[in-house]
Design a protein around this motif. Structure first.
Motif, mmCIF file in Angstrom:
data_model
loop_
_atom_site.group_PDB
_atom_site.id
_atom_site.type_symbol
_atom_site.label_atom_id
_atom_site.label_comp_id
_atom_site.label_asym_id
_atom_site.label_seq_id
_atom_site.Cartn_x
_atom_site.Cartn_y
_atom_site.Cartn_z
ATOM 1 N N TYR A 109 28.201 0.809 -35.709
ATOM 2 C CA TYR A 109 28.044 2.016 -36.405
ATOM 3 C C TYR A 109 26.906 1.727 -37.733
ATOM 4 C CZ TYR A 109 31.690 4.335 -33.751
ATOM 5 O OH TYR A 109 32.379 4.763 -32.607
ATOM 6 N N ARG A 110 27.137 0.680 -38.065
ATOM 7 C CA ARG A 110 26.179 0.372 -39.282
ATOM 8 C C ARG A 110 24.774 0.571 -38.561
ATOM 9 N NH1 ARG A 110 28.000 -1.300 -44.200
ATOM 10 N NH2 ARG A 110 30.122 -1.958 -44.454
ATOM 11 N N ARG A 111 24.624 -0.145 -37.619
ATOM 12 C CA ARG A 111 23.321 -0.384 -36.705
ATOM 13 C C ARG A 111 22.669 1.188 -36.440
ATOM 14 N NH1 ARG A 111 22.296 -1.815 -30.381
ATOM 15 N NH2 ARG A 111 20.219 -2.095 -30.551
ATOM 16 N N TYR A 122 21.349 2.796 -39.655
ATOM 17 C CA TYR A 122 19.933 2.522 -39.835
ATOM 18 C C TYR A 122 18.997 3.402 -38.957
ATOM 19 C CZ TYR A 122 22.400 -1.184 -42.405
ATOM 20 O OH TYR A 122 23.322 -2.019 -43.098
ATOM 21 N N ALA A 123 19.456 3.182 -37.636
ATOM 22 C CA ALA A 123 18.508 3.935 -36.785
ATOM 23 C C ALA A 123 18.473 5.318 -36.821
ATOM 24 C CB ALA A 123 18.938 3.651 -35.205
ATOM 25 N N ASN A 124 19.399 5.913 -37.273
ATOM 26 C CA ASN A 124 19.296 7.389 -37.423
ATOM 27 C C ASN A 124 18.579 7.750 -38.778
ATOM 28 O OD1 ASN A 124 22.795 8.153 -36.616
ATOM 29 N ND2 ASN A 124 20.968 8.053 -35.431
ATOM 30 N N HIS A 125 18.382 6.814 -39.813
ATOM 31 C CA HIS A 125 17.583 7.049 -40.970
ATOM 32 C C HIS A 125 15.912 6.818 -40.441
ATOM 33 C CE1 HIS A 125 20.717 5.700 -44.001
ATOM 34 N NE2 HIS A 125 21.112 6.894 -43.537
ATOM 35 N N GLY A 130 36.608 1.623 -41.457
ATOM 36 C CA GLY A 130 35.468 2.762 -41.982
ATOM 37 C C GLY A 130 35.050 3.814 -40.779
ATOM 38 N N GLY A 131 33.834 4.280 -40.933
ATOM 39 C CA GLY A 131 33.445 5.210 -39.955
ATOM 40 C C GLY A 131 31.895 5.626 -40.396
ATOM 41 N N LEU A 132 31.570 6.112 -39.112
ATOM 42 C CA LEU A 132 30.095 6.596 -38.998
ATOM 43 C C LEU A 132 30.310 8.412 -39.266
ATOM 44 C CD1 LEU A 132 27.120 6.548 -38.468
ATOM 45 C CD2 LEU A 132 27.675 6.751 -36.039
ATOM 46 N N GLU A 183 22.841 4.848 -22.913
ATOM 47 C CA GLU A 183 23.667 5.312 -24.051
ATOM 48 C C GLU A 183 25.193 4.909 -23.496
ATOM 49 O OE1 GLU A 183 23.251 6.443 -26.743
ATOM 50 O OE2 GLU A 183 21.158 7.252 -26.979
ATOM 51 N N SER A 184 25.230 3.970 -22.463
ATOM 52 C CA SER A 184 26.586 3.572 -22.002
ATOM 53 C C SER A 184 27.557 2.923 -22.978
ATOM 54 C CB SER A 184 26.358 2.906 -20.993
ATOM 55 O OG SER A 184 25.671 1.733 -21.369
ATOM 56 N N VAL A 185 26.836 2.337 -23.977
ATOM 57 C CA VAL A 185 27.711 2.069 -25.252
ATOM 58 C C VAL A 185 26.843 2.348 -26.396
ATOM 59 C CG1 VAL A 185 28.242 0.099 -26.458
ATOM 60 C CG2 VAL A 185 28.267 -0.225 -23.803
ATOM 61 N N ALA A 186 25.712 2.534 -26.508
ATOM 62 C CA ALA A 186 24.921 3.014 -27.652
ATOM 63 C C ALA A 186 25.392 4.252 -28.163
ATOM 64 C CB ALA A 186 23.525 2.878 -27.710
ATOM 65 N N ALA A 187 25.924 5.101 -27.434
ATOM 66 C CA ALA A 187 26.357 6.527 -28.008
ATOM 67 C C ALA A 187 27.527 6.444 -28.797
ATOM 68 C CB ALA A 187 26.606 7.540 -26.734
ATOM 69 N N GLY A 188 28.237 5.265 -28.723
ATOM 70 C CA GLY A 188 29.490 5.016 -29.639
ATOM 71 C C GLY A 188 30.603 5.906 -29.006
ATOM 72 N N VAL A 189 30.635 6.032 -27.778
ATOM 73 C CA VAL A 189 31.800 6.616 -27.052
ATOM 74 C C VAL A 189 31.850 6.006 -25.899
ATOM 75 C CG1 VAL A 189 30.285 8.609 -26.417
ATOM 76 C CG2 VAL A 189 32.827 8.653 -26.474
#
Length: 421
Positions: A137-139, A142-145, A177-179, A413-419
């Motif tokens: 989620y920290r990654r 950074y990507a979202n920014h 923590g959380g995104l 997005e199989s893992v990258a989507a965070g779900v």
């Protein structure tokens, strides 16, 4: 060309006027015409994605000679069977672009459609309950920014402040923590479909319910017509926007799609007093929770572990989902279940959608949204309308073509989507 039938503009003055005459002056929100012999564009599927595609064809490109056909009732598929979560905090650039476009359109959709879709930007938290999730989620932050998508990492104390009912110190799944995406939230699923349908009808488009497709006619590699329970309908361009049934319609047209159909289940509890005003996703245990305007706790989990086309819930899935959430949200252990249901979702290998031309000329497909279809509706419709109108994808759809599976250009997005799909 179809003739527009205006349903009238909704406003506080219209409500007051109709109140004085016992609400007898309201026009139907959308017309229910019989199909004509031919249309420029036929869209199969009167769910959110199909209706949004039709709307943006009219609004952005002036194409209103459109029929949207539906085998059941309008919005009766996945659009009316989801848990209404809206977010755009995806890792991969193409995913973030189309989901954030959808979120931006959602933010003004009620004004755009003159129909209250009850968009609620209450905020969304994706809990990190393992060290692996913390790093992931920290990654993503950074990507979202870099993508211009506003998200932030929040510590456990901030999570507790936003979600007072949460248990941070679970013995198996502590909250680390959380995104957090403050712009995320929910909308009313039925209202999204109804608002788009009303706007399409006002533009003169035909929305034809109880009109199942029984065959697709092609000639020399080009689409000619669809055969339906209400007769043959000719068309220049055909869009297949039917989620879990996409593979069946593709088979009618003579090509295959790289998707699998599985059920996704959800449930709601009895109504309780307001206790949480954000959406929380707990992906380690694979459950998510929000509270509806009526006070129900809306609970969802993962997809079934086998291919199927069922649209009903199952007791073992309820037990699995609730058992996973009870440790993090102890209060739900005392609630009674009010109802449960299932929807048919279409899964690709990389867990990203398909918005693409097909091997048959004039046929376009929109599918593969998996568990993320509702949040994408406006962005999906915008991108699909551009693809149909121009015959080639615009920037939003460019990376989601069918050829990516042949060329190995996955939008993973199989893992990258965070779900965990």
């Amino acid at each position: 060309m179809p003739t527009a039938t205006r349903s009238g503009r909704y406003s506080v003055f219209a409500i007051a006027r109709e109140a004085l005459r016992q609400h007898r002056g309201w026009a139907r929100a959308w017309a229910s015409p019989e199909p004509r012999d031919r249309y420029k564009v036929v869209i199969v599927g009167a769910g959110g994605h199909g209706l949004a595609t039709a709307y943006y064809l009219g609004r952005n490109f002036g194409i209103t000679d459109v029929a949207v056909i539906e085998k059941g009732w309008l919005g009766g598929g996945n659009t009316g069977r989801n848990t209404t979560i809206i977010r755009s905090n995806y890792l991969q650039d193409p995913s973030a672009a189309i989901y954030d476009k959808a979120l931006k359109l959602y933010e003004n959709l009620s004004q755009d459609l003159n129909y209250n879709v009850m968009f609620s930007p209450r905020g969304l938290i994706m809990l990190a309950q393992t060290e692996h999730e913390v790093r992931g989620y920290r990654r993503t932050v950074y990507a979202n920014h870099l993508q211009g998508v506003t998200t932030e990492w929040i510590e456990p104390a901030r999570v507790k402040e936003l979600v007072p009912i949460i248990n941070l110190d679970g013995p198996r799944y502590p909250v680390l923590g959380g995104l957090y995406q403050p712009r995320g939230g929910t909308a009313r699923h039925d209202a999204v479909a109804w608002g788009y349908a009303r706007a399409c009808s006002d533009m003169g488009m035909h929305i034809i319910q109880n009109c199942e497709v029984t065959g697709i006619e092609t000639e020399a590699g080009q689409v000619r017509a669809v055969n339906t329970g209400k007769g043959r309908i000719g068309c220049d361009r055909l869009a297949l926007v039917v989620a879990g049934h996409s593979s069946q319609l593709a088979d009618m047209a003579g090509f295959r799609l790289p998707i699998e159909s599985v059920a996704l289940q959800a449930l709601v509890s009895e109504p309780v007093k307001p206790c949480m005003d954000v959406v929380v996703m707990a992906n380690t245990v694979h459950g998510y929770l929000s509270q509806s305007d009526k006070g129900e706790m809306v609970i969802g989990g993962g997809t079934d572990g086998f291919n199927n086309f069922t649209q009903r819930g199952s007791w073992h899935h309820v037990e699995e989902t609730v058992r996973a959430l009870v440790e993090t949200f102890p209060m739900i252990s005392r609630l009674k279940m009010l109802r449960q249901w299932g929807g048919i979702v279409d899964m690709t290998g990389d867990r990203s959608p398909i918005l693409s031309a097909t091997p048959v000329g004039g046929i376009f497909v929109n599918c593969g949204w998996g568990t993320g279809g509702f949040k994408a509706i406006p962005g999906s419709g915008w991108a699909m309308a551009e693809l149909i109108a121009n015959g080639r994808p615009g920037p939003l759809a460019a990376e989601f073509g069918l050829n990516r599976f042949r060329e190995g250009r996955f939008v993973d997005e199989s893992v990258a989507a965070g779900v965990a799909h």
